[in-house]
Structures are given as C-alpha cells and as structure tokens.
Enzyme design. Structure first.
Site, mmCIF file in Angstrom:
data_model
loop_
_atom_site.group_PDB
_atom_site.id
_atom_site.type_symbol
_atom_site.label_atom_id
_atom_site.label_comp_id
_atom_site.label_asym_id
_atom_site.label_seq_id
_atom_site.Cartn_x
_atom_site.Cartn_y
_atom_site.Cartn_z
ATOM 1 N N ASN A 255 1.621 -1.200 6.959
ATOM 2 C CA ASN A 255 2.374 -1.362 5.716
ATOM 3 C C ASN A 255 3.810 -0.855 5.825
ATOM 4 O O ASN A 255 4.502 -0.755 4.805
ATOM 5 C CB ASN A 255 1.655 -0.625 4.578
ATOM 6 C CG ASN A 255 0.339 -1.282 4.217
ATOM 7 O OD1 ASN A 255 0.260 -2.492 4.053
ATOM 8 N ND2 ASN A 255 -0.708 -0.476 4.106
ATOM 9 N N LYS B 223 -7.305 -9.505 5.465
ATOM 10 C CA LYS B 223 -6.852 -9.144 4.120
ATOM 11 C C LYS B 223 -6.481 -10.424 3.378
ATOM 12 O O LYS B 223 -5.621 -11.182 3.813
ATOM 13 C CB LYS B 223 -5.653 -8.195 4.189
ATOM 14 C CG LYS B 223 -6.026 -6.794 4.625
ATOM 15 C CD LYS B 223 -4.824 -5.915 4.849
ATOM 16 C CE LYS B 223 -4.110 -5.562 3.585
ATOM 17 N NZ LYS B 223 -3.050 -4.537 3.789
ATOM 18 N N GLU C 8 8.315 -8.957 10.591
ATOM 19 C CA GLU C 8 7.013 -8.401 10.959
ATOM 20 C C GLU C 8 6.957 -8.071 12.452
ATOM 21 O O GLU C 8 6.310 -7.097 12.855
ATOM 22 C CB GLU C 8 5.897 -9.377 10.580
ATOM 23 C CG GLU C 8 5.750 -9.636 9.088
ATOM 24 C CD GLU C 8 5.113 -8.481 8.329
ATOM 25 O OE1 GLU C 8 4.739 -7.464 8.959
ATOM 26 O OE2 GLU C 8 4.991 -8.593 7.091
ATOM 27 N N ARG D 257 -20.388 -16.316 -2.690
ATOM 28 C CA ARG D 257 -20.363 -14.921 -2.234
ATOM 29 C C ARG D 257 -19.934 -14.783 -0.768
ATOM 30 O O ARG D 257 -20.198 -13.765 -0.140
ATOM 31 C CB ARG D 257 -21.715 -14.241 -2.458
ATOM 32 C CG ARG D 257 -22.117 -14.159 -3.929
ATOM 33 C CD ARG D 257 -23.376 -13.332 -4.118
ATOM 34 N NE ARG D 257 -23.687 -13.201 -5.543
ATOM 35 C CZ ARG D 257 -24.467 -14.038 -6.222
ATOM 36 N NH1 ARG D 257 -25.012 -15.065 -5.592
ATOM 37 N NH2 ARG D 257 -24.705 -13.851 -7.501
ATOM 38 N N ARG E 232 -4.905 1.835 9.817
ATOM 39 C CA ARG E 232 -4.372 0.510 9.491
ATOM 40 C C ARG E 232 -3.221 0.566 8.499
ATOM 41 O O ARG E 232 -2.410 -0.353 8.414
ATOM 42 C CB ARG E 232 -5.490 -0.393 8.972
ATOM 43 C CG ARG E 232 -5.053 -1.833 8.738
ATOM 44 C CD ARG E 232 -6.220 -2.755 8.504
ATOM 45 N NE ARG E 232 -5.764 -4.097 8.167
ATOM 46 C CZ ARG E 232 -6.556 -5.145 8.048
ATOM 47 N NH1 ARG E 232 -7.853 -5.017 8.248
ATOM 48 N NH2 ARG E 232 -6.075 -6.325 7.733
ATOM 49 N N HIS F 143 7.433 -4.500 -1.443
ATOM 50 C CA HIS F 143 6.693 -5.053 -2.582
ATOM 51 C C HIS F 143 7.394 -4.749 -3.901
ATOM 52 O O HIS F 143 7.325 -5.552 -4.844
ATOM 53 C CB HIS F 143 5.271 -4.498 -2.602
ATOM 54 C CG HIS F 143 4.390 -5.076 -1.530
ATOM 55 N ND1 HIS F 143 3.127 -4.572 -1.256
ATOM 56 C CD2 HIS F 143 4.583 -6.099 -0.666
ATOM 57 C CE1 HIS F 143 2.593 -5.270 -0.273
ATOM 58 N NE2 HIS F 143 3.452 -6.191 0.113
ATOM 59 N N LYS G 232 -1.696 -5.980 16.283
ATOM 60 C CA LYS G 232 -2.457 -5.995 15.037
ATOM 61 C C LYS G 232 -3.955 -5.975 15.328
ATOM 62 O O LYS G 232 -4.721 -5.321 14.611
ATOM 63 C CB LYS G 232 -2.101 -7.204 14.185
ATOM 64 C CG LYS G 232 -2.845 -7.183 12.856
ATOM 65 C CD LYS G 232 -2.140 -7.849 11.725
ATOM 66 C CE LYS G 232 -2.797 -7.529 10.390
ATOM 67 N NZ LYS G 232 -2.198 -8.279 9.273
ATOM 68 N N GLU H 295 -8.755 -0.532 6.252
ATOM 69 C CA GLU H 295 -7.579 0.250 5.864
ATOM 70 C C GLU H 295 -7.954 1.607 5.302
ATOM 71 O O GLU H 295 -7.430 2.060 4.286
ATOM 72 C CB GLU H 295 -6.727 -0.530 4.847
ATOM 73 C CG GLU H 295 -5.267 -0.092 4.841
ATOM 74 C CD GLU H 295 -4.388 -1.018 4.015
ATOM 75 O OE1 GLU H 295 -3.983 -0.612 2.922
ATOM 76 O OE2 GLU H 295 -4.102 -2.136 4.486
ATOM 77 N N HIS I 246 8.867 -12.944 1.663
ATOM 78 C CA HIS I 246 8.152 -11.694 1.942
ATOM 79 C C HIS I 246 8.784 -10.934 3.097
ATOM 80 O O HIS I 246 9.015 -9.718 3.014
ATOM 81 C CB HIS I 246 6.689 -11.999 2.250
ATOM 82 C CG HIS I 246 5.897 -10.796 2.654
ATOM 83 N ND1 HIS I 246 5.680 -9.725 1.816
ATOM 84 C CD2 HIS I 246 5.290 -10.477 3.832
ATOM 85 C CE1 HIS I 246 4.964 -8.807 2.442
ATOM 86 N NE2 HIS I 246 4.712 -9.232 3.659
ATOM 87 N N HIS J 16 6.507 -2.278 3.684
ATOM 88 C CA HIS J 16 5.873 -3.069 2.644
ATOM 89 C C HIS J 16 5.842 -2.361 1.290
ATOM 90 O O HIS J 16 5.926 -3.018 0.247
ATOM 91 C CB HIS J 16 4.450 -3.443 3.060
ATOM 92 C CG HIS J 16 4.394 -4.483 4.136
ATOM 93 N ND1 HIS J 16 4.957 -4.290 5.382
ATOM 94 C CD2 HIS J 16 3.835 -5.717 4.148
ATOM 95 C CE1 HIS J 16 4.734 -5.378 6.109
ATOM 96 N NE2 HIS J 16 4.072 -6.248 5.393
#
Length: 382
Positions: A267, A157, A199, A135, A263, A274, A249, A259, A287, A270
């Site tokens: 993206n 993330k 990026e 956990r 935040r 994606h 960042k 997010e 990517h 992105h």
C-alpha cells in the site's frame, strides 16, 4: 473416460508461481499469451464445455475481444462476452450487478468461470462478481494495462468503491491463473502506461533496490525519453520490469495472503493516493497518478519524521518525474484530508497506518504519525 490435463505449453511464456498454502497459481508472461488463453485453461484443469463469461470494456473488446473469445471457443469452451463501462467512476455495486445479471442469463454454475479481460477496474469488478456469484466461482485475470499486469491482477484483492472511500466493498478471491501478454500494451494510451509505471516504481522503493536502480539507470541513459512510454522503456526492460514486479508481488502475497501484516507494504503511496482519488473525484486522476502523488507525500512524511534522507527522496522524485507522473499535492482542505484518512481500510483503533520508506528498498509500517506531521508533509509537496 477421464483424461489428465497436459502441462501448459509455455513457449515464449515466463512462469512465476504464487505459492499459496492452498490453491497456488501461475502468472504466465509473454508475447502471444492471449492466443493461448483457451489452451492454458485446459492445462489448469478446466474442461472443454465449461461455461465462461469474458468481462471486458469497449476499448479492450475492440482490440482483443475476438482474439480472447476465439481462443476459448477453439479450445472447446462455451464462452460469451459481457462488455461493461470501466472508468473508475463505474466501479460500483451497480456495475457488479450487471455482471451478476449476465451470470444468471448464461446460467453460470459453480464449475463455471469468469475471465477478466482489461485493466484494474475490470479485474476488480469481475473478480468481486466471481467471489459472490453462487458464493464463489473461478476467475482468471488477463490484464491489458501495465498497472493491472504488475499489481491489480495479482493477489486476489477484488472490490468496488463506496462514496466514502476507495475499495471499501470487496473480498479476497484469488484467481486460478494470471495471463499477461505484453503485446496488448501496444494499444495502451501513454497516460495509462505512465500510471502503471507508478506501481513498478513502488516495488523498487519498498523492497527491490536493484529494480529501482534499473529504472534510475534507464532514465539517466536518455533523459529526454525518460520512462514515460513503452517505446522509451523498450521491450527488453519492459519484460524485466513485468517479471520482477510480478515476482515481488507473488512473494508478498504468498507470505501474507489476506493482508494481516507484511502485505500492507504494497500500500505504499496508496493511503494518501486514495485520499486524492476520493476528494478530487474518481476519474480526475488515474489510480497510478494518485499513487505517484501519494508516494511523494509519503516520502515527505518520512523526511518530516526523520526516517529517511533528503537524497533518497530526491532520487524517488527523479524516477517519478522520469516516468512523467505528477508529484504535486492538490489543493485540498486539510480537515477533509484528515477525515478521509480516518475512513481508510487500514485504520486500526483510530490510528492511520502509513507505509513509510527508510531507504531505497526498505519501508516500515507506522501508525504514530500525528496530524501536524501529516499536514506538514503535504505542505512540502503542494
């Protein structure tokens, strides 16, 4: 007898804090940082004797695995290594299960630690494994690609891909430390370096006009070299880009850890990037290459929507081109594109949220772009 950890020896390392309300952590940047890994963990409060699992890939293991493991063992950690395949197509629950198996075999406890040594794929999977083993155990990110250094390793993330979309399975799990050694970029292929530059460019467009100006000036000084390799960028500018990107960042993550609002600007490029990765097949585009295509497409959508100027889009395209990154939208079925967008993590009540630029250094999050505008924008960059 208990001892108080000594402060980290940050000779040659620049320290940037991610100032979260709970569990803030440092980003340490500087040549030689990898050799200080064990020492820095002691400085963060980990005890000698702690069990550590280093997760890496075959290429990084060959170049830097022994150095990382040696630094940990010299500092007294009970450390071992797991080598996994790390292409984007390997970023699956099955690979995370291999990390869980290694955690079980090494009897990692709640006080144990996973070190992610590699690029964004390794970092995402190792971070997700750490978030879900017992956990949640600690993770330290030691990125070895430019993309991971400026983006993936920072912010917590973690996750893996689903056949229906990228990063649909995951968790927020902040690292205890991010240790960036730019010297590890010496073995990074130029294509991977260029992917990381996407990026960096992103940070300039979304909130740092000065950073964008540095990139534009560097590209203009030597148009034949551009920004497409570590040699072309140069050590001085590279250190500046790493620090400015990490600081950018860190600020956004500190303001919006999970997010919920701000935040989402990270993206930029992105959402459509994606789509490229999902529909073209993971591994067809790196990517960062897909993000570059996505930024150009988002810029065109801003033009279609009248949100920014053709001059700003031209400047964005020029810097992306100087980094040797692709800009052309691939030949994809429009219906498939729109369907894939509906599966994006950022969809709210069926409305796709795009990060759209309004000028170099400023963006808006909009959910009012209709299908006609989206397809018109993609046509402009195909």
């Amino acid at each position: 007898m208990t001892t108080t950890p000594s402060p980290p020896r940050e000779i040659g390392l620049r320290s940037i804090r991610v100032e979260l309300s709970t569990n803030p952590y440092p980003i340490l940047i500087g040549d030689g940082g990898l050799s200080q890994l064990g020492e820095q963990l002691l400085a963060q409060g980990f005890r000698a004797g702690t069990k550590v699992l280093v997760v890496t890939n075959p290429v990084v293991q060959e170049h830097y695995g022994a150095q990382a493991l040696g630094s940990l063992q010299d500092a007294g950690f009970d450390a071992g290594t797991l080598v996994i395949e790390a292409g984007e197509d390997q970023k699956t629950p099955a690979t995370v299960a291999l990390i869980h198996d290694a955690c079980f075999a090494r009897k990692l406890e709640r006080g144990s630690l996973i070190v992610a040594l590699g690029g964004g794929v390794v970092g995402d999977m190792a971070g997700f494994a750490a978030a879900t083993w017992l956990r949640g155990i600690a993770v330290v990110q030691v990125p070895t690609t430019l993309l991971a250094m400026v983006d993936a390793a920072i912010g917590g993330k973690t996750g893996v891909n689903h056949p229906g979309g990228k990063n649909l399975i995951g968790a927020f799990h902040q690292p205890r430390l991010v240790l960036i050694d730019p010297a590890t970029l010496a073995t990074l292929p130029e294509r991977e370096f260029r992917a990381g530059m996407a990026e960096v460019i992103k940070y300039g467009v979304i909130g740092d006009a000065q950073l964008f100006g540095e990139l534009k000036a560097a590209a203009t000084r030597d148009p034949s070299a551009g920004l497409a390799s570590q040699d072309a960028v140069g050590a001085g500018l590279l250190q500046s880009l790493l620090e400015r990107s990490a600081a950018a960042k860190a600020r956004v993550v500190a303001a919006d850890e999970r997010e919920g609002g701000l935040r989402a600007i990270l993206n930029y490029g992105h959402t459509l990037g994606h789509v490229v990765e999902t529909l073209c097949g993971y591994g067809t585009w790196l990517h960062g290459e897909a993000v570059a295509i996505g930024m150009v497409a988002a810029g065109e959508l801003s033009l279609v929507r009248g949100l920014w100027s053709a001059e700003d889009q031209r400047r964005q395209r020029e810097v992306i081109a100087a980094a040797g990154l692709p800009q052309r939208w691939p030949d994809l079925d429009p219906a498939a594109v729109l369907s894939c967008l509906q599966g994006d993590k950022k969809v709210r009540e069926g409305r796709v949220r795009f990060v759209l630029p309004t000028g170099i250094g400023t963006v808006e999050i909009r959910d009012d772009s209709d299908s006609a505008a989206i397809l018109a924008a993609l046509e402009r960059c195909s």
